[in-house]
Design an enzyme around this catalytic site. Structure first.
Site, mmCIF file in Angstrom:
data_model
loop_
_atom_site.group_PDB
_atom_site.id
_atom_site.type_symbol
_atom_site.label_atom_id
_atom_site.label_comp_id
_atom_site.label_asym_id
_atom_site.label_seq_id
_atom_site.Cartn_x
_atom_site.Cartn_y
_atom_site.Cartn_z
ATOM 1 N N ARG A 50 11.556 -1.992 11.623
ATOM 2 C CA ARG A 50 10.540 -1.321 12.431
ATOM 3 C C ARG A 50 10.200 -2.234 13.609
ATOM 4 O O ARG A 50 10.135 -3.443 13.445
ATOM 5 C CB ARG A 50 9.273 -1.089 11.588
ATOM 6 C CG ARG A 50 9.392 0.102 10.670
ATOM 7 C CD ARG A 50 8.264 0.212 9.674
ATOM 8 N NE ARG A 50 6.924 -0.021 10.204
ATOM 9 C CZ ARG A 50 5.798 0.239 9.541
ATOM 10 N NH1 ARG A 50 5.880 0.771 8.322
ATOM 11 N NH2 ARG A 50 4.634 -0.008 10.060
ATOM 12 N N ARG A 98 -0.836 -7.252 14.222
ATOM 13 C CA ARG A 98 -1.334 -6.290 13.221
ATOM 14 C C ARG A 98 -2.218 -6.983 12.197
ATOM 15 O O ARG A 98 -3.237 -6.443 11.784
ATOM 16 C CB ARG A 98 -0.150 -5.613 12.522
ATOM 17 C CG ARG A 98 0.578 -4.638 13.447
ATOM 18 C CD ARG A 98 1.981 -4.380 12.956
ATOM 19 N NE ARG A 98 1.994 -3.583 11.742
ATOM 20 C CZ ARG A 98 2.960 -3.646 10.838
ATOM 21 N NH1 ARG A 98 3.963 -4.485 10.967
ATOM 22 N NH2 ARG A 98 2.911 -2.874 9.778
ATOM 23 N N ARG A 144 11.386 -6.907 5.709
ATOM 24 C CA ARG A 144 11.479 -5.478 5.421
ATOM 25 C C ARG A 144 12.582 -4.832 6.255
ATOM 26 O O ARG A 144 12.749 -5.125 7.433
ATOM 27 C CB ARG A 144 10.136 -4.830 5.744
ATOM 28 C CG ARG A 144 10.095 -3.340 5.513
ATOM 29 C CD ARG A 144 8.708 -2.856 5.236
ATOM 30 N NE ARG A 144 7.846 -2.904 6.408
ATOM 31 C CZ ARG A 144 6.578 -2.488 6.397
ATOM 32 N NH1 ARG A 144 6.038 -2.033 5.277
ATOM 33 N NH2 ARG A 144 5.853 -2.557 7.477
ATOM 34 N N LYS A 200 0.813 -1.222 0.000
ATOM 35 C CA LYS A 200 0.000 0.000 0.000
ATOM 36 C C LYS A 200 0.843 1.267 0.000
ATOM 37 O O LYS A 200 0.605 2.170 -0.784
ATOM 38 C CB LYS A 200 -0.784 0.030 1.323
ATOM 39 C CG LYS A 200 -2.236 -0.013 1.210
ATOM 40 C CD LYS A 200 -2.903 0.102 2.581
ATOM 41 C CE LYS A 200 -2.244 -0.628 3.678
ATOM 42 N NZ LYS A 200 -1.826 0.015 4.846
ATOM 43 N N ARG A 211 -9.223 2.582 9.379
ATOM 44 C CA ARG A 211 -8.931 1.215 9.778
ATOM 45 C C ARG A 211 -10.037 0.634 10.646
ATOM 46 O O ARG A 211 -9.962 -0.531 11.007
ATOM 47 C CB ARG A 211 -7.648 1.169 10.582
ATOM 48 C CG ARG A 211 -6.389 0.857 9.758
ATOM 49 C CD ARG A 211 -5.245 0.968 10.734
ATOM 50 N NE ARG A 211 -4.057 0.249 10.483
ATOM 51 C CZ ARG A 211 -2.956 0.739 9.918
ATOM 52 N NH1 ARG A 211 -2.949 1.920 9.396
ATOM 53 N NH2 ARG A 211 -1.862 0.019 9.868
HETATM 54 P P1 AMP Z 1 1.195 1.743 9.155
HETATM 55 O O1 AMP Z 1 2.431 2.486 8.791
HETATM 56 O O2 AMP Z 1 0.002 2.171 8.350
HETATM 57 O O3 AMP Z 1 1.393 0.251 9.186
HETATM 58 O O4 AMP Z 1 0.845 2.180 10.667
HETATM 59 C C1 AMP Z 1 1.749 1.895 11.724
HETATM 60 C C2 AMP Z 1 1.003 1.918 13.043
HETATM 61 O O5 AMP Z 1 0.412 3.204 13.283
HETATM 62 C C3 AMP Z 1 -0.154 0.937 13.161
HETATM 63 O O6 AMP Z 1 0.273 -0.362 13.500
HETATM 64 C C4 AMP Z 1 -0.979 1.599 14.264
HETATM 65 O O7 AMP Z 1 -0.390 1.405 15.536
HETATM 66 C C5 AMP Z 1 -0.837 3.072 13.932
HETATM 67 N N1 AMP Z 1 -1.886 3.505 12.973
HETATM 68 C C6 AMP Z 1 -1.698 3.939 11.690
HETATM 69 N N2 AMP Z 1 -2.863 4.259 11.113
HETATM 70 C C7 AMP Z 1 -3.822 4.023 12.038
HETATM 71 C C8 AMP Z 1 -5.233 4.139 12.042
HETATM 72 N N3 AMP Z 1 -5.911 4.546 10.953
HETATM 73 N N4 AMP Z 1 -5.893 3.796 13.185
HETATM 74 C C9 AMP Z 1 -5.236 3.377 14.288
HETATM 75 N N5 AMP Z 1 -3.914 3.230 14.343
HETATM 76 C C10 AMP Z 1 -3.196 3.551 13.231
#
Ligand code: AMP
Ligand code: ZN
Length: 223
Positions: free
Chosen positions: A166, A177, A133, A13, A94
């Site tokens: 990460r 996740r 990654r 994504k 989400r």
């Molecule tokens: P991502 O980079 O999109 O995988 O986001 C990394 C982390 O940020 C996620 O595992 C959540 O802890 C937090 N996060 C990102 N976007 C959201 C969202 N829309 N709602 C809740 N937590 C989020």
């Protein structure tokens, strides 16, 4: 024109959002990036969400909706100036609560979501992609130990910094996740399916083909 990119963690994504945003004149709104930036800057929000991100949990809707609201208000100005045509959401919404909030925020601006693209990748592949990654702590470049390795193993091509992982790409956090995606995020697809705006693309195809498939689906819509 506003697009949501959906897909489990590791579906590509973020990579697609970075390519497609500039091509379509859409501003990328990636809540994960916004949270990581807040953590790096140690802002009040950053301090609140740091441990949540490390565990791979979801940040509460209130905090998440608030940062998106602010971003979209700023963007309204850029739209009025004609420098941006709309938003490309990556990692938001989400939860159903977030999707409802997004509808309300969009309606405030007489706007709406045009297309939801789901990037589909089988579960086993997601785990392999996430655990391989590697990221550069200096410039943010993303590599994969198998599919996209740096020229010298373990260091960034651009600046020679040793690559890291990460916190949430560790096995326990990955499992957490992906489970959260199934429980909270995939039901959103039916929320949008009712409106007939969901399109699906095969995320296991080469990166450029995925991009083309997304663009083909988007150009069917009024742009
Ligand atoms: P991502 O980079 O999109 O995988 O986001 C990394 C982390 O940020 C996620 O595992 C959540 O802890 C937090 N996060 C990102 N976007 C959201 C969202 N829309 N709602 C809740 N937590 C989020
Ligand atoms: Zn780098």
């Amino acid at each position: 024109m506003n697009i949501i990119l959906m897909g489990a963690q590791g579906s590509g994504k973020g990579t697609q959002a970075s390519v497609i945003g500039p091509r379509l004149g859409l501003e990328k709104i990636a809540t994960g990036d916004l949270f990581r930036a807040a953590i790096a800057k140690k802002t009040e929000l950053g301090v609140k969400v740091k441990s949540i991100l490390e565990r791979g949990d979801l940040v509460p809707d209130e905090l998440t909706n608030a940062i998106v609201h602010v971003r979209l208000r700023d963007m309204a100005r850029q739209k009025a100036e004609g420098t941006v045509r709309g938003a490309l959401f990556d990692g938001f919404p989400r939860t159903t609560g977030q999707a409802e909030a997004l509808d309300r925020i969009m309606a405030e601006q007489d706007d709406h979501i045009d297309v939801v693209i789901e990037i589909q990748v089988p579960r086993e592949d997601l785990v392999a992609r996430l655990s391989g990654r590697r990221v550069c702590p200096t410039c943010g470049s993303v590599y994969h130990i198998e599919s996209d390795p740096p020229k010298t193993p373990g260091v960034c091509d651009k600046d020679g910094t040793p690559l890291g992982q990460r916190d949430d790409d560790m096995p326990d956090a990955i499992r957490r996740r992906l489970a959260l995606y199934d429980e909270q995020t995939s039901p959103l697809l039916s929320y949008y399916e009712g409106r007939g705006i969901v399109r699906r693309v095969d995320g296991n195809a080469p990166i450029d083909d995925v991009t083309d498939a997304i663009l083909a689906n988007v150009s069917e819509e009024k742009v």
